[in-house]
Design a protein around this motif. Structure first.
Motif, mmCIF file in Angstrom:
data_model
loop_
_atom_site.group_PDB
_atom_site.id
_atom_site.type_symbol
_atom_site.label_atom_id
_atom_site.label_comp_id
_atom_site.label_asym_id
_atom_site.label_seq_id
_atom_site.Cartn_x
_atom_site.Cartn_y
_atom_site.Cartn_z
ATOM 1 N N ALA A 102 0.538 4.353 5.472
ATOM 2 C CA ALA A 102 -0.905 4.362 5.221
ATOM 3 C C ALA A 102 -1.570 3.519 6.307
ATOM 4 C CB ALA A 102 -1.205 3.799 3.834
ATOM 5 N N LEU A 103 -2.517 4.115 7.021
ATOM 6 C CA LEU A 103 -3.227 3.402 8.095
ATOM 7 C C LEU A 103 -4.604 3.028 7.600
ATOM 8 C CD1 LEU A 103 -2.723 5.467 11.378
ATOM 9 C CD2 LEU A 103 -1.594 3.327 10.712
ATOM 10 N N MET A 104 -4.885 1.734 7.626
ATOM 11 C CA MET A 104 -6.168 1.243 7.133
ATOM 12 C C MET A 104 -6.857 0.514 8.286
ATOM 13 S SD MET A 104 -6.321 -1.132 3.756
ATOM 14 C CE MET A 104 -5.356 -0.246 2.605
ATOM 15 N N PRO A 105 -7.543 1.233 9.163
ATOM 16 C CA PRO A 105 -8.114 0.570 10.351
ATOM 17 C C PRO A 105 -9.184 -0.464 9.991
ATOM 18 C CG PRO A 105 -8.143 2.975 10.570
ATOM 19 C CD PRO A 105 -7.801 2.671 9.152
ATOM 20 N N GLY A 106 -10.035 -0.155 8.989
ATOM 21 C CA GLY A 106 -11.063 -1.100 8.576
ATOM 22 C C GLY A 106 -12.240 -1.149 9.526
ATOM 23 N N ASP A 107 -12.667 -2.370 9.877
ATOM 24 C CA ASP A 107 -13.940 -2.561 10.592
ATOM 25 C C ASP A 107 -13.743 -3.319 11.914
ATOM 26 O OD1 ASP A 107 -15.202 -1.561 8.202
ATOM 27 O OD2 ASP A 107 -14.829 -3.531 7.316
#
Ligand code: NAD
Length: 358
Positions: free
Chosen positions: A8-13
């Motif tokens: 799961a890739l959670m790049p965010g901000d």
């Protein structure tokens, strides 16, 4: 058949998407030289999720994370969402996902190779060779203890730990020590706090019962903070509660000279979450100035946890080799060095990593 890892890739901000892009390029390159591959699912978190779904940690994201082999997170937050409060803040999304994944131990390694010693605020002689790992309890203690309250005239929080909570995080620390230099320092405030006395007794009993081959000592948090600055090389594995770990690991974070160097892993009973220690660095976002090293080292920790230690070691050796060139991102730049961008640093580390895998 080759193994496929679901990530799961959670790049965010902010700089999150920029640094995570370097990890994905590196993972794909490593996979090409190995007998495994990666299947990525990109999910929303933090400010990006608030903008799209009015929720910093949507249930869809939680579900995808729980059904993955590991989660890679960039960073969340930024000025755009600073006026939000409580559960709507980007950072509360992070607390939620750590809790949902049962990630009770936060691992923060800090190593200072000779090539980075001159970036440290301490004298190079004091930091060359530092190689320590803080294991911080992450989902208990005073940050979560009940009761808590604030009526405007009086406010209170409760520091609370059970034997079970202490044992499980101490076990992680002892097991890591066996893979390192075989020493654990347990940090508490047992001269003042009841909860710390239970902490110390529990660590001692676990040590005697299961880990007597590991050297153990105990330090009060005030002394440990001082020792971290005076002689950080004395530490191998540090284990401590949520509050003390928060502060002490940030002190240790200064040793290498940039937040952009520090990885972390939040692990527990289920899927691990791998993320740099730094935040979304709004001052750098979108300019290609962020250092991708913390994200890349977090990725190496992920590979270790998946059992792909050969690749993790190749990345760490690749990084050491890359730092041997006179090229640095802005946070580590000095006179005499070439200033390079996020992706140029990513390219350099990738090229050097692959040399270890052919
Ligand atoms: P920050 O870590 O984003 O930045 C602190 C300083 O370190 C800045 O000068 C920044 O430019 C520098 N820095 C950080 N990462 C860097 C990198 N990879 N390369 C080079 N320099 C880097 O902390 P902050 O400024 O206090 O917070 C900014 C936002 O990030 C806030 O919204 C905060 O709540 C959030 N935050 C998120 C996390 C997380 O997602 N885990 C952690 C901390 C802060």
């Amino acid at each position: 058949m080759s193994k496929i890892y679901k990530i799961a890739l959670m790049p965010g901000d902010g700089i999150g998407p920029e640094v995570i892009a370097e990890s994905v390029k590196l993972l794909d390159a490593v996979a090409e030289q190995s007998d495994f591959s990666f299947e990525y699912t990109e999910v929303l978190a933090g400010g990006a999720a608030i903008d799209a779904q009015n929720d910093p940690m949507p249930q869809h994201t939680v579900d995808i994370c729980k059904s993955s082999d590991a989660v890679l997170l960039g960073a969340v937050g930024g000025p755009k969402w600073d006026n939000l409060t409580g559960a709507m803040r980007p950072e509360s999304g992070l607390l939620k996902i750590r809790k949902e994944l049962g990630a009770f131990a936060n691992l923060r390694p800090v190593a200072v190779p000779p090539s980075l010693a001159e970036s440290s605020p301490l004298r190079p002689a004091a930091v060359i060779g530092v190689d320590l790992l803080t294991v911080r309890e992450l989902i208990g203690g005073i940050y979560f203890g009940r009761p808590s309250g604030n009526d405007g005239q009086e406010a209170f929080n409760t520091m609370r730990y059970t034997v079970g909570e202490i044992e499980r995080v101490a076990r992680v620390a002892f097991e890591w020590a066996r893979k390192r230099r075989n020493k654990v320092t347990s940090v508490d405030k047992a001269n003042v706090l009841d909860v710390s006395r239970l902490w110390r007794d529990t660590v001692k009993k676990l040590h005697a019962a299961e880990f007597s081959d590991v050297a153990l000592d105990h330090m009060y948090i005030d002394n440990a903070s001082m020792q971290m600055v005076i002689n950080p090389r004395q530490f191998d594995v540090i284990v401590t509660g949520n509050l003390f770990g928060d502060i002490l690991s940030d002190v240790s974070a200064t040793l290498g000279g940039s937040l952009g160097l520090l990885p972390s892993a939040s692990i527990g009973s289920g899927v691990g979450l791998f993320e740099p220690v730094h935040g979304s660095a709004p001052d750098l976002a979108g300019q290609g100035k962020a250092n991708p090293i913390a994200m890349i080292l977090s990725t190496a920790m992920m590979l270790d946890s998946l059992g792909e230690s050969r690749s993790a070691t190749a990345i760490r050796q690749g990084l050491d080799a890359a730092l041997g060139y006179n090229s640095r991102t802005g946070d580590l730049w000095h006179e005499g060095y070439k200033k390079i961008s996020t992706s140029e640093m990513g390219d350099l580390i990738r090229t050097e990593t692959l040399k270890n895998l052919y």
